[in-house]
Write a protein that holds these residues in place. Structure first.
Motif, PDB file in Angstrom:
ATOM      1  N   SER A  35       0.822  -1.198   0.000  1.00 20.50           N
ATOM      2  CA  SER A  35       0.000   0.000   0.000  1.00 20.50           C
ATOM      3  C   SER A  35       0.861   1.255   0.000  1.00 20.50           C
ATOM      4  N   GLN A  36       2.081   1.152   0.505  1.00 21.27           N
ATOM      5  CA  GLN A  36       2.965   2.317   0.594  1.00 21.27           C
ATOM      6  C   GLN A  36       3.972   2.352  -0.549  1.00 21.27           C
ATOM      7  N   ILE A 154       6.614  17.472   3.787  1.00 20.79           N
ATOM      8  CA  ILE A 154       7.398  16.973   4.925  1.00 20.79           C
ATOM      9  C   ILE A 154       7.103  17.730   6.221  1.00 20.79           C
ATOM     10  N   ALA A 155       6.490  18.931   6.112  1.00 17.38           N
ATOM     11  CA  ALA A 155       6.114  19.662   7.328  1.00 17.38           C
ATOM     12  C   ALA A 155       5.117  18.848   8.149  1.00 17.38           C
ATOM     13  N   CYS A 156       4.259  18.093   7.470  1.00 13.34           N
ATOM     14  CA  CYS A 156       3.226  17.313   8.166  1.00 13.34           C
ATOM     15  C   CYS A 156       3.444  15.799   8.066  1.00 13.34           C
ATOM     16  N   HIS A 157       4.094  15.370   6.988  1.00  8.04           N
ATOM     17  CA  HIS A 157       4.374  13.936   6.808  1.00  8.04           C
ATOM     18  C   HIS A 157       5.869  13.713   6.993  1.00  8.04           C
ATOM     19  N   ARG A 158       6.253  13.302   8.206  1.00  8.76           N
ATOM     20  CA  ARG A 158       7.675  13.140   8.519  1.00  8.76           C
ATOM     21  C   ARG A 158       8.407  12.238   7.545  1.00  8.76           C
ATOM     22  N   GLY A 159       7.703  11.197   7.079  1.00  8.45           N
ATOM     23  CA  GLY A 159       8.354  10.204   6.236  1.00  8.45           C
ATOM     24  C   GLY A 159       8.204  10.471   4.743  1.00  8.45           C
ATOM     25  N   ALA A 160       7.805  11.709   4.376  1.00  7.37           N
ATOM     26  CA  ALA A 160       7.459  12.011   2.983  1.00  7.37           C
ATOM     27  C   ALA A 160       8.559  11.649   1.977  1.00  7.37           C
ATOM     28  N   ASP A 164       6.556   7.643   2.741  1.00  9.03           N
ATOM     29  CA  ASP A 164       5.635   7.218   3.797  1.00  9.03           C
ATOM     30  C   ASP A 164       4.632   8.329   4.119  1.00  9.03           C
ATOM     31  N   PHE A 165       3.390   8.131   3.671  1.00 10.35           N
ATOM     32  CA  PHE A 165       2.325   9.102   3.932  1.00 10.35           C
ATOM     33  C   PHE A 165       1.250   8.476   4.815  1.00 10.35           C
ATOM     34  N   SER A 166       1.622   7.436   5.581  1.00 10.03           N
ATOM     35  CA  SER A 166       0.629   6.738   6.380  1.00 10.03           C
ATOM     36  C   SER A 166       0.062   7.669   7.463  1.00 10.03           C
TER      37      SER A 166
END
Ligand code: HEC
Ligand code: HEC
Length: 174
Positions: A35-36, A154-160, A164-166
Motif C-alpha cells: 500500500s505504501q 514533509i512539514a506534516c508527513h515526517r516520512g514524505a 511514507d504518507f501513512s
C-alpha cells in the motif's frame, strides 16, 4: 557453524520476519500488493533536487509529468534549476523508472488514476488525489510559517521523502 547456533539464527529470522509482517511493516494491503510507496534513492537526484525543497518521491507523479518537469528545469516554478545533460538524463531515468504509472503500490496507482489521461500536472499538489485527501485542511493552515505551502509535504508527513504518507505519521505543526 555449530548446530545450536544455526538453529538460533533460523528461529531469530523466522520470528523477526513474522513480526514485520504482523506489524504491516512491509505494507501488504488487502489487495495483496504494497500500500505504501517503497523507499527509493539515487545520489544525483538527492544532490540536485533537495536544495530548494524536500525530495518529491518519484511515485507521486506519472512518467509524463516527470519528463515535463525535467524538460523545463531552466524555468522551474520561477527558478532556474538547469542541469548538464548527463545528470538530467540520469535523474529523469530514475524518476521514470519509479514513477506513479510504473510502480505497483496502491498509493501511486490511486494518484495515477486521479489524473485525467489528457493532462500532465507538474505538481503533486494539483492532483485530484491530493486535493481529496486534504479537503479538510484550510488554506490558512497550509500558509502557516511552520508549513509554508501545500507543496511542503514533509512539514506534516515526517516520512514524505521515503514515500511514507501513512496516517500514523501525520502531524500538522502549529
Ligand atoms: C533552484 C531551486 C530548485 C531546485 C534546484 C529544484 N526545484 Fe523543484 N521547485 C522549486 C520551487 C520554487 C517550487 C515551487 C514550490 C512551491 O510552490 O511551494 C518547486 C516545485 C517542484 C515540484 C512541485 C511540487 C508540488 O507538488 O507543488 C516538483 C515535482 C519539483 N519541484 C521537482 C524538482 C526536481 C525533480 C528537481 C531536481 C531535478 C527540483 N525540483 C529542483 C525550486 C527548485
Ligand atoms: C498541513 C499539513 C499537510 C501537508 C503540507 C501535506 N499533508 Fe498530506 N495529509 C495531511 C493530513 C492531516 C492528512 C489526513 C490524514 C488522515 O487521513 O488522518 C493527509 C493525508 C495525506 C495522504 C493520505 C494518507 C492516507 O493513508 O489516507 C497522502 C497520500 C498525503 N497526505 C500526501 C501528501 C503529499 C504528497 C503532500 C505534499 C505534496 C502533502 N500530503 C502535504 C496533512 C498534510
Amino acid at each position: 557453524m555449530k548446530k545450536w547456533l544455526q538453529f538460533l539464527v533460523l528461529i531469530t529470522s523466522i520470528t523477526s520476519t513474522s513480526a514485520l509482517l504482523a506489524s504491516g511493516g512491509i505494507g501488504e494491503g488487502s489487495e495483496g500488493r504494497s500500500s505504501q510507496m517503497p523507499p527509493v534513492m539515487n545520489a544525483k537526484w538527492k544532490a540536485e533536487c533537495s536544495g530548494c525543497h524536500m525530495l518529491y518521491h518519484p511515485g507521486l507523479l506519472p512518467e509524463r509529468s516527470w519528463k515535463a518537469v525535467m524538460a523545463g528545469l531552466d524555468k522551474h516554478f520561477g527558478e532556474s534549476a538547469g542541469l548538464d545533460a548527463a545528470t538530467r538524463d540520469e535523474i529523469t531515468s530514475f524518476l521514470v523508472l519509479n514513477s506513479a504509472d510504473k510502480s505497483a503500490n496502491r498509493r501511486s496507482s490511486r494518484i495515477n488514476q486521479s489524473i485525467p489521461t489528457n493532462s500532465t500536472p507538474l505538481r503533486v499538489s494539483e492532483t485530484r488525489y491530493f486535493i481529496s485527501k486534504h479537503d479538510e485542511i484550510s488554506a490558512s493552515t497550509f500558509k502557516r510559517k511552520s508549513v509554508g505551502s501545500s507543496a511542503n509535504c514533509i512539514a506534516c508527513h515526517r516520512g514524505a521523502e521515503k514515500g511514507d504518507f501513512s496516517e500514523s505519521q501525520v502531524r500538522i505543526p502549529r
